[in-house]
Every structure is written in structure tokens, then in C-alpha cells.
Design an enzyme around this catalytic site. Structure first.
Site, PDB file in Angstrom:
ATOM      1  N   LYS A 171      28.240 -16.785  17.458  1.00 32.79           N
ATOM      2  CA  LYS A 171      28.056 -16.493  15.862  1.00 32.79           C
ATOM      3  C   LYS A 171      27.142 -17.298  15.445  1.00 32.79           C
ATOM      4  O   LYS A 171      27.042 -18.320  15.502  1.00 32.79           O
ATOM      5  CB  LYS A 171      29.686 -16.505  15.578  1.00 32.79           C
ATOM      6  N   GLY A 184      29.362  -7.732  16.765  1.00 29.92           N
ATOM      7  CA  GLY A 184      30.280  -7.663  15.657  1.00 29.92           C
ATOM      8  C   GLY A 184      29.436  -8.491  14.349  1.00 29.92           C
ATOM      9  O   GLY A 184      28.518  -9.127  14.586  1.00 29.92           O
ATOM     10  N   GLY A 211      30.693 -10.439  10.763  1.00 31.85           N
ATOM     11  CA  GLY A 211      31.810 -10.544  10.007  1.00 31.85           C
ATOM     12  C   GLY A 211      31.327 -11.488   8.837  1.00 31.85           C
ATOM     13  O   GLY A 211      30.070 -11.130   8.218  1.00 31.85           O
ATOM     14  N   ALA A 212      32.189 -11.987   7.801  1.00 27.61           N
ATOM     15  CA  ALA A 212      31.723 -12.313   6.441  1.00 27.61           C
ATOM     16  C   ALA A 212      30.885 -13.517   6.563  1.00 27.61           C
ATOM     17  O   ALA A 212      29.901 -13.761   5.517  1.00 27.61           O
ATOM     18  CB  ALA A 212      33.017 -13.114   5.700  1.00 27.61           C
ATOM     19  N   GLN A 213      30.638 -14.261   7.775  1.00 34.28           N
ATOM     20  CA  GLN A 213      29.830 -15.469   7.613  1.00 34.28           C
ATOM     21  C   GLN A 213      28.522 -15.200   8.475  1.00 34.28           C
ATOM     22  O   GLN A 213      27.481 -16.020   8.542  1.00 34.28           O
ATOM     23  CB  GLN A 213      30.454 -16.641   8.289  1.00 34.28           C
ATOM     24  N   ASP A 261      44.274 -15.625   6.843  1.00 33.06           N
ATOM     25  CA  ASP A 261      43.383 -14.401   6.693  1.00 33.06           C
ATOM     26  C   ASP A 261      43.603 -13.630   8.100  1.00 33.06           C
ATOM     27  O   ASP A 261      42.591 -13.130   8.588  1.00 33.06           O
ATOM     28  CB  ASP A 261      41.658 -14.546   6.628  1.00 33.06           C
TER      29      ASP A 261
HETATM   30  P1  AMP Z   1      33.863 -12.898  12.737  1.00 34.03           P
HETATM   31  O1  AMP Z   1      32.725 -13.419  12.064  1.00 34.03           O
HETATM   32  O2  AMP Z   1      34.608 -14.175  13.230  1.00 34.03           O
HETATM   33  O3  AMP Z   1      34.746 -12.356  11.657  1.00 34.03           O
HETATM   34  O4  AMP Z   1      33.541 -11.796  13.806  1.00 34.03           O
HETATM   35  C1  AMP Z   1      33.184 -10.465  13.356  1.00 34.03           C
HETATM   36  C2  AMP Z   1      33.592  -9.597  14.637  1.00 34.03           C
HETATM   37  O5  AMP Z   1      32.836  -9.931  15.788  1.00 34.03           O
HETATM   38  C3  AMP Z   1      35.014  -9.538  15.056  1.00 34.03           C
HETATM   39  O6  AMP Z   1      35.828  -8.628  14.379  1.00 34.03           O
HETATM   40  C4  AMP Z   1      34.701  -9.172  16.433  1.00 34.03           C
HETATM   41  O7  AMP Z   1      34.749  -7.656  16.530  1.00 34.03           O
HETATM   42  C5  AMP Z   1      33.369  -9.640  17.069  1.00 34.03           C
HETATM   43  N1  AMP Z   1      33.734 -11.056  17.407  1.00 34.03           N
HETATM   44  C6  AMP Z   1      33.509 -12.156  16.999  1.00 34.03           C
HETATM   45  N2  AMP Z   1      33.891 -13.026  17.848  1.00 34.03           N
HETATM   46  C7  AMP Z   1      34.043 -12.515  19.266  1.00 34.03           C
HETATM   47  C8  AMP Z   1      34.760 -12.986  20.250  1.00 34.03           C
HETATM   48  N3  AMP Z   1      34.783 -14.407  20.712  1.00 34.03           N
HETATM   49  N4  AMP Z   1      34.737 -12.043  21.347  1.00 34.03           N
HETATM   50  C9  AMP Z   1      34.573 -10.902  21.258  1.00 34.03           C
HETATM   51  N5  AMP Z   1      34.203 -10.355  20.001  1.00 34.03           N
HETATM   52  C10 AMP Z   1      33.970 -11.192  18.712  1.00 34.03           C
END
Ligand code: AMP
Length: 384
Positions: free
Chosen positions: A65, A42, A44-46, A161
Site C-alpha cells: 500500500k 485496490g 482506499g482512502a489513503q 471503521d
Molecule cells: P485500504 O486502503 O487498506 O482500504 O485498501 C483498499 C482495497 O485494497 C481493499 O478494499 C482491498 O480490496 C485491497 N487490499 C488492501 N490490502 C489488501 C491485502 N492485504 N490483500 C488483498 N487486498 C488488499
């Protein structure tokens, strides 16, 4: 494949670790040896999130992450600090569990990468779009969301959010909330409610009316978002996909109708109030037509019809424009739609907080946030 060792750096409290370079979709991940076979799951914003196998946890799949832009702008640094501070302290079955926190950077002077390891689930709620969900699944997902929101609010924190991509799910329908970068302590340092907060939070489609209209707001904003998410789980489309802030208000009125004139007394900004009062008044749409029984999975029958009625009812209570009249999280948890899953102990979870020491409620420079994050990383003690 793990490349060569590229650095040794302090890891958690006292240990020094070897870090290995991996390339994941052209992006560098520098990870301790315990993490193997990273794969992107995935963005995300960060930053980017990848899955990996953790040798120290019996090859369990974890999510890592990498916060990439943490120190380029002040608000990104503050967001990274908030996320780390809160994830370290939040412990709830429906909130993602922090497993590790590390950086391959050896000193604070060259500190630019932060890695956060969490338990890994299978998908986010956006990725469920092709599945027709039956009542037990919708109820279970909704109940878990509300339990997590109740826990956060008891800790004095609003998530601010909530949206489908910030909620992950596994094959047993267990969900966990992610992403506390915008979460906010709703208490000032005297522990009094502090309702005057930044208006530009919450992804637009899930944004509560009080935020759209710049009315001082509180934790109720999360309940509006839960209502939007439940609706989207049923129809598979965002309920109020506003194209901009003004259109977002129009979309809200299209769905739930224009509120009574008295509500607009709460709008402090004269230009916003004037705009709203000059819009044509609209009636709420018929929820039986928006969420017909056929949109819910499961066998037709009296029980199915009753559950469809209850689902529409709880959504209508969550989507009340005036936050003072919106259903509270405790009431929502006890709504008949969730009765199969209701456990009275979810109303009074064990919690830590409020967090008067949370420095993200005050100002700070990028260097201040950097120092605080460095401290959080090096004082972290992982479970294993
Ligand atoms: P985030 O930066 O936290 O918004 O994560 C971006 C995307 O990564 C999310 O929408 C999920 O699809 C995926 N993702 C983040 N953390 C997890 C996790 N702990 N388990 C599975 N997928 C994750």
C-alpha cells in the site's frame, strides 16, 4: 517491469537498498528490488494498493500500500501514523500481518512517500457479492471477525471503521481485518475508559446509533458494524444505506424499530434529541422476512432451518440500538451460531497493549506525525 534504479535509501534499521521505479496504472511505485511485477488491486482512502511478488520471500505474493496523501493534511498524517503504529504492534491471525515498511526518501526533509507491505489475500468482502454463502462459510467469516474484534478490544483499541471493503478474504474463507487509520485507543493515559470520542468515524452504513446520535461511545460500535456486515453477507445489499446522517437514523429505525423513549435520555444534544422524539415511532421489521431461509446457501432441512434461525438471532443481538444492551464480543463468540468454530482460547488472546505511548491520542502537527512515522519506519525489523 522494473525500470532503472532511481535512488539508494536507508531501508529498515541499517541497510541501504536500491529502489526501482514502476508505473502501475499511471502511478509511480518506487520499490526495493525484491518486489517485482506490481499490479493494482485496490484503492482506499489513503492511497493505492498493488500486489507484487517478493523475491526475498520465495516469490510470495504480497500487497503493497502506498500512502499517497500522508502529509497534505494533519488528519491524514495522524491517520497514517495510527495505521503504522497499530499494524506494527498487532499480531492476530485475523488481522492483516505487516511484512515491511519502507520509504525511498533519503532524508526526513524530502520524506513524502510511505509504503506498507502486507500479506496478500484474494478479495475484499464486497467482492463476494455474487456468491451465495452457506452457513459454515458465514459462521467462519463471522467468527473470525469477532475473534479479531475481541483481540483489538483487549488491546484497548476500537477499530471504528469496520466495513466489507476493510476485510479481505482468501479461497479458504480465511479473513483479515485491514485499515487501522481510524482505530482508536479507548483508554486515556490513566488507563480509564475514555468514551468521549470524535463522532465522524465509521462509514455511514455501518455506523452505530450512538455515533449517529453523538452519544459518548465505546468499543461496542464495532459490534454494530459486525451485525451490519453479517446481514450484508446474506442479502448482498447494505442493510441500512443511509443517504446522510439523518437518513441513517431513519434507516436504523426502519430495520430495528424506534428504541424506548428512555433511550433518548442518553442523547446529550438537544436538537438531536428533539428531532428523534418527533419522528413517528416505528416497529422493527420481521427478520424472518428480511433474511428468509432461501437467502442462505446449503441444502434445506431441519439443520439448515435451525442455522437460519441462529443467524437471524445473532444479527438481532448485534443490532441492538442501546450499546448497554448490545451483545458483548465474548457473548457473541460463544453464540450457538458459531459453536462449530468456537475455541475457548479466542476469548483470552495473547495481546500487547493498551498503548499508553500511542501519540495519536494527543494533538500534533504534520511535522510531528512525519517525525514519528520516520522513526517507526527506520526502527522496523522485517521478519525475513
Ligand atoms: P485500504 O486502503 O487498506 O482500504 O485498501 C483498499 C482495497 O485494497 C481493499 O478494499 C482491498 O480490496 C485491497 N487490499 C488492501 N490490502 C489488501 C491485502 N492485504 N490483500 C488483498 N487486498 C488488499
Amino acid at each position: 517491469m522494473a525500470g532503472k534504479i532511481i535512488t539508494h535509501a536507508q531501508y529498515n534499521t541499517n541497510r541501504v537498498e536500491e529502489y526501482y521505479k514502476h508505473i502501475v496504472n499511471k502511478e509511480e511505485f518506487i520499490l526495493p528490488r525484491r518486489y517485482q511485477k506490481p499490479k493494482r488491486i485496490g484503492i482506499g482512502a489513503q492511497g493505492t494498493v498493488c500486489s507484487a511478488y517478493d523475491l526475498s520471500r520465495n516469490n510470495e505474493k504480497v500487497a503493497i500500500k502506498k500512502l499517497t496523501k500522508a502529509f497534505s493534511k494533519n488528519h491524514d498524517a495522524k491517520r497514517a501514523y495510527r495505521e503504522i503504529f497499530l499494524m506494527k504492534r498487532m499480531k492476530h491471525p485475523s488481522i492483516i500481518n505487516l511484512l515491511n515498511l519502507f520509504t525511498p526518501c533519503q532524508t526526513i526533509d524530502n520524506f513524502n512517500h510511505i509504503y506498507v507491505t502486507m500479506e496478500c489475500l484474494d478479495a475484499n468482502l464486497n467482492q463476494l457479492k455474487s456468491m451465495l454463502l452457506d452457513h459454515p462459510r458465514i459462521q467462519f467469516i463471522g467468527y473470525q471477525m469477532l475473534s479479531a474484534v475481541n483481540y483489538l478490544h483487549k488491546c484497548g483499541v476500537a477499530h471504528r471503521d469496520l466495513k466489507p471493503s476493510n476485510i479481505v478474504i482468501n479461497s479458504h474463507c480465511v479473513i483479515k481485518l485491514l485499515d487501522f487509520g481510524l482505530a482508536r485507543s479507548m483508554l486515556d493515559l490513566d488507563h480509564k475508559p475514555n468514551p468521549i470520542l470524535t463522532p465522524y468515524v465509521v462509514t455511514r452504513y455501518y455506523r452505530a446509533p450512538e455515533i449517529i446520535l453523538s452519544i459518548p461511545y465505546g468499543v461496542e460500535v464495532d459490534l454494530w458494524s459486525v451485525g451490519c456486515i453479517l446481514a450484508e453477507l446474506i442479502t448482498k445489499h447494505p442493510l441500512m444505506p443511509g443517504e446522510n446522517l439523518v437518513d441513517q437514523w431513519d434507516k436504523v429505525c426502519d430495520i430495528v424499530g424506534t428504541p424506548p423513549l428512555k433511550f433518548f435520555d442518553k442523547v446529550l444534544a438537544e436538537d438531536v434529541k428533539c428531532y428523534c422524539l418527533h419522528r413517528p415511532r416505528k416497529a422493527a421489521i420481521n427478520f424472518n422476512e428480511k433474511f428468509p431461509d432461501q437467502l442462505f446457501g446449503g441444502d434445506p432441512g431441519i439443520e439448515h432451518e435451525h442455522n437460519c434461525h441462529l443467524a437471524r438471532h445473532i444479527i438481532s443481538k448485534l443490532l441492538i440500538i442501546d450499546p448497554a444492551d448490545r451483545i458483548s464480543v465474548e457473548e457473541a463468540l460463544q453464540h450457538e451460531y458459531f459453536s462449530f468454530f468456537f475455541d475457548p482460547s479466542s476469548l483470552t488472546p495473547d495481546y500487547t497493549g493498551p498503548f499508553p505511548e500511542a501519540r495519536f491520542e494527543t494533538g500534533g502537527t504534520i511535522e510531528d506525525w512525519k517525525y514519528l512515522i520516520w522513526e517507526e519506519i527506520h526502527s522496523f525489523v522485517p521478519e525475513d
